[in-house]
Design a protein around this motif. Structure first.
Motif, mmCIF file in Angstrom:
data_model
loop_
_atom_site.group_PDB
_atom_site.id
_atom_site.type_symbol
_atom_site.label_atom_id
_atom_site.label_comp_id
_atom_site.label_asym_id
_atom_site.label_seq_id
_atom_site.Cartn_x
_atom_site.Cartn_y
_atom_site.Cartn_z
ATOM 1 N N ALA A 1 -2.247 7.827 6.419
ATOM 2 C CA ALA A 1 -1.753 7.966 5.017
ATOM 3 C C ALA A 1 -1.349 6.544 4.216
ATOM 4 O O ALA A 1 -1.989 6.041 3.134
ATOM 5 N N GLU A 2 -0.888 5.666 5.311
ATOM 6 C CA GLU A 2 -0.537 4.313 4.603
ATOM 7 C C GLU A 2 -2.042 3.519 4.519
ATOM 8 O O GLU A 2 -2.020 2.772 3.365
ATOM 9 N N LEU A 3 -2.796 3.625 5.242
ATOM 10 C CA LEU A 3 -4.137 2.941 5.184
ATOM 11 C C LEU A 3 -4.784 3.375 4.007
ATOM 12 O O LEU A 3 -5.296 2.697 3.309
ATOM 13 N N GLU A 4 -4.776 4.819 3.684
ATOM 14 C CA GLU A 4 -5.424 5.275 2.469
ATOM 15 C C GLU A 4 -4.713 4.827 1.296
ATOM 16 O O GLU A 4 -5.518 4.554 0.191
ATOM 17 N N GLU A 5 -3.466 4.722 1.420
ATOM 18 C CA GLU A 5 -2.771 4.172 0.100
ATOM 19 C C GLU A 5 -3.115 2.845 -0.175
ATOM 20 O O GLU A 5 -3.464 2.326 -1.399
ATOM 21 N N LEU A 6 -3.081 2.005 0.775
ATOM 22 C CA LEU A 6 -3.585 0.534 0.606
ATOM 23 C C LEU A 6 -5.107 0.576 0.156
ATOM 24 O O LEU A 6 -5.206 -0.228 -0.829
ATOM 25 N N ASP B 1 1.388 -5.841 -1.910
ATOM 26 C CA ASP B 1 0.366 -4.945 -2.867
ATOM 27 C C ASP B 1 0.783 -3.631 -3.410
ATOM 28 O O ASP B 1 0.287 -3.370 -4.176
ATOM 29 N N GLU B 2 1.522 -3.046 -2.643
ATOM 30 C CA GLU B 2 2.121 -1.908 -3.044
ATOM 31 C C GLU B 2 3.516 -2.020 -3.876
ATOM 32 O O GLU B 2 3.901 -1.464 -4.697
ATOM 33 N N LEU B 3 4.604 -2.730 -3.046
ATOM 34 C CA LEU B 3 5.920 -2.812 -3.621
ATOM 35 C C LEU B 3 6.026 -4.029 -4.655
ATOM 36 O O LEU B 3 6.813 -4.113 -5.580
ATOM 37 N N ALA C 1 1.306 -6.602 3.986
ATOM 38 C CA ALA C 1 0.181 -6.079 2.899
ATOM 39 C C ALA C 1 0.776 -5.080 1.938
ATOM 40 O O ALA C 1 0.614 -5.116 0.694
ATOM 41 N N HIS C 2 1.826 -4.052 2.635
ATOM 42 C CA HIS C 2 2.347 -3.058 1.852
ATOM 43 C C HIS C 2 3.337 -3.492 0.946
ATOM 44 O O HIS C 2 3.435 -3.278 -0.246
ATOM 45 N N ALA C 3 4.143 -4.587 1.387
ATOM 46 C CA ALA C 3 5.169 -5.104 0.602
ATOM 47 C C ALA C 3 4.649 -5.853 -0.812
ATOM 48 O O ALA C 3 5.109 -5.730 -1.662
ATOM 49 N N ARG D 1 11.887 1.849 4.340
ATOM 50 C CA ARG D 1 11.328 2.984 4.134
ATOM 51 C C ARG D 1 9.760 2.794 4.570
ATOM 52 O O ARG D 1 8.977 3.722 5.068
ATOM 53 N N GLU D 2 9.059 1.553 4.029
ATOM 54 C CA GLU D 2 7.663 1.298 4.129
ATOM 55 C C GLU D 2 7.491 0.998 5.583
ATOM 56 O O GLU D 2 6.433 1.628 6.249
ATOM 57 N N ARG D 3 8.305 0.525 6.353
ATOM 58 C CA ARG D 3 8.308 0.224 7.696
ATOM 59 C C ARG D 3 8.202 1.795 8.616
ATOM 60 O O ARG D 3 7.546 1.929 9.307
ATOM 61 N N ARG D 4 9.112 2.639 8.070
ATOM 62 C CA ARG D 4 9.158 3.897 8.834
ATOM 63 C C ARG D 4 7.773 4.614 8.627
ATOM 64 O O ARG D 4 7.217 5.360 9.532
ATOM 65 N N GLU D 5 7.273 4.673 7.348
ATOM 66 C CA GLU D 5 6.246 5.322 6.855
ATOM 67 C C GLU D 5 4.843 4.914 7.629
ATOM 68 O O GLU D 5 4.076 5.440 8.189
ATOM 69 N N LEU D 6 4.919 3.515 7.718
ATOM 70 C CA LEU D 6 3.912 2.814 8.630
ATOM 71 C C LEU D 6 3.917 3.538 10.039
ATOM 72 O O LEU D 6 2.669 3.506 10.591
#
Ligand SMILES: [Zn+2]
Length: 233
Positions: A96-101, A134-136, A130-132, A85-90
């Motif tokens: 939006a993903e940069l803002e989320e991070l 710091d986010e997940l 980075a998302h994996a 899901r994260e890969r698809r969102e990126l």
């Protein structure tokens, strides 16, 4: 985000292999000696006691392996689904993903400008990583291995369970309950101390905690065995 709240990050990964091994052995000792003590307290003969012990060992080891496999596999599935899901969102909404991070780093205490710079640089280097992380909350060291976990659980359970079975085999007829219970408490105290020190806790407290629960388990099954021994036998 759902990943952070879910508590099913498995024991093997959270506390390390050594402590998992100690806990597996602990389970094997407690459940098998409780079984042996209960059957012996009912007035069964040595053959019945031995069969009960061996059956308990095998059943417990298989059950541990199955439980561990399912648990670790479902953790892996959840992580893979999150990463997909994260890969698809990126790919679809990189802004939006940069803002989320960026917001994640602001929440952790960086000021907005620095958080943006950190987010941009980490995104350029390895956005998914980075998302994996710091986010997940998924790190590489947490990569689950279901088969290894299942095998280790089964083996450590069997290693613990074999102690009361062997003790029952050599203990004099009529005193199996007492001898098995006594040796189990000693083994539990040693294991509890080991497990606690591996986890960085006090050895004495660890030993006392495990011994208490082992004594309780055997006390309950001994009482049940005695009741059945009187009413049935
Ligand atoms: Zn994200």
């Amino acid at each position: 985000m759902s990943r952070l709240s879910h508590s099913e990050i498995h024991m093997v990964h959270r506390i390390g292999w050594l402590r998992a091994a100690v806990l597996g052995a602990n389970d094997g000792i407690v459940s098998t000696s409780s079984l042996v003590v209960g059957v012996a307290a009912a007035g069964s003969g040595p053959t019945e006691i031995l069969i009960a012990g061996v059956a308990g060992l095998v059943a417990g080891a298989m059950s541990m392996a199955a439980g561990e496999y399912v648990s670790v596999s479902s953790q892996t599935d959840a992580e893979n689904a999150d990463l997909t899901r994260e890969r698809r969102e990126l790919a679809e909404t990189p802004g939006a993903e940069l803002e989320e991070l960026t917001r994640i780093y602001v929440e952790r205490g960086l000021d907005r400008e620095l958080a943006e710079r950190v987010a941009v640089q980490l995104t350029q280097r390895d956005a998914l990583g980075a998302h994996a992380r710091d986010e997940l909350g998924i790190s590489e060291t947490v990569a689950a291995r279901p088969v290894q976990a299942a095998v280790v659980s089964a083996l450590t359970f069997a290693a613990g369970a074999v102690i009361p079975v062997l003790v029952a085999l050599v203990s004099p007829a009529g005193s199996t309950s007492i001898v098995v219970a006594g040796s189990t408490l000693v083994a539990l105290a040693i294991l509890g101390g080991l497990g606690a020190s591996a986890g960085g806790a006090g050895m004495l407290r660890g030993a006392a905690r495990v011994t208490f629960w082992g004594a309780l388990a055997m006390g309950v099954t001994a009482a049940i065995g005695a009741v059945f021994g009187v009413s049935v036998g």
